[in-house]
Design an enzyme around this catalytic site. Structure first.
Site, PDB file in Angstrom:
ATOM      1  N   ASN A   1       0.836  -1.026   0.302  1.00  0.00           N
ATOM      2  CA  ASN A   1      -0.570   0.189   0.278  1.00  0.00           C
ATOM      3  C   ASN A   1       1.192   1.380   0.286  1.00  0.00           C
ATOM      4  O   ASN A   1       1.975   1.123   0.613  1.00  0.00           O
ATOM      5  CB  ASN A   1      -1.398  -0.262   1.262  1.00  0.00           C
ATOM      6  CG  ASN A   1      -1.664  -1.064   1.402  1.00  0.00           C
ATOM      7  OD1 ASN A   1      -2.468  -1.851   0.550  1.00  0.00           O
ATOM      8  ND2 ASN A   1      -2.082  -1.670   2.319  1.00  0.00           N
TER       9      ASN A   1
ATOM     10  N   VAL B   1       1.112   2.330   8.260  1.00  0.00           N
ATOM     11  CA  VAL B   1       2.136   2.537   9.057  1.00  0.00           C
ATOM     12  C   VAL B   1       2.993   3.028   8.181  1.00  0.00           C
ATOM     13  O   VAL B   1       3.374   2.881   7.419  1.00  0.00           O
ATOM     14  CB  VAL B   1       3.161   0.733   9.294  1.00  0.00           C
ATOM     15  CG1 VAL B   1       4.576   1.271  10.057  1.00  0.00           C
ATOM     16  CG2 VAL B   1       2.120   0.640  11.002  1.00  0.00           C
TER      17      VAL B   1
ATOM     18  N   HIS C   1       6.855  -1.219   3.045  1.00  0.00           N
ATOM     19  CA  HIS C   1       6.649  -2.959   3.807  1.00  0.00           C
ATOM     20  C   HIS C   1       5.503  -3.403   2.411  1.00  0.00           C
ATOM     21  O   HIS C   1       4.696  -2.997   1.717  1.00  0.00           O
ATOM     22  CB  HIS C   1       5.652  -3.411   5.245  1.00  0.00           C
ATOM     23  CG  HIS C   1       4.656  -2.425   5.120  1.00  0.00           C
ATOM     24  ND1 HIS C   1       4.620  -1.220   5.733  1.00  0.00           N
ATOM     25  CD2 HIS C   1       2.773  -3.041   5.593  1.00  0.00           C
ATOM     26  CE1 HIS C   1       3.436  -0.694   5.655  1.00  0.00           C
ATOM     27  NE2 HIS C   1       2.643  -2.121   5.423  1.00  0.00           N
TER      28      HIS C   1
END
Length: 121
Positions: free
Chosen positions: A90, A99, A103
């Site tokens: 994302n 966050v 990732h």
């Protein structure tokens, strides 16, 4: 300490908070998501702070490639490659990034509906 270093993932990397770590090397760490979206939901995170894919530069290309390869190797080692798995990244709030450290989400362990389920690529 940069803003990315103070994220939840930075705290996991520094072992300031616990996580169920399933893979780690000098550049990357992977751990189970605490709110899984599939039977298997593992987050792969580079230890180099990069807020989002949009903040990545050509200098990050090799690291981001190793992030993808680590996810694929983990999926193969856990037996998910034959049935399939999904890798999602994302980028930004509207895309669901919560966050702000790059990732990958590795999702597996059941048929995955949603995006791409009806598309042959």
């Amino acid at each position: 300490m940069s803003e990315q270093d103070t994220t939840l993932f930075g705290k996991i990397i520094r072992r300031e908070i616990p996580a169920d770590i399933v893979f780690e090397n000098d550049e990357l760490i992977a751990f189970r998501d605490i709110a899984p979206s599939a039977p298997v939901h593992v987050l792969f995170v580079p230890k180099t702070p990069i807020a989002s894919l949009d903040a990545a530069t050509p200098d990050h290309a090799a690291l981001l490639g190793r992030l993808m390869i680590a996810a694929a190797e983990y999926a193969r080692s856990e037996g998910f490659a034959e049935d399939g798995y999904r890798v999602v990244m994302n980028c930004g709030r509207d895309a669901g990034q919560t966050v702000f450290q790059v990732h990958l989400h590795l999702l597996a362990g059941a048929p995955l509906g949603g995006f791409g389920a009806r598309h042959a690529h």
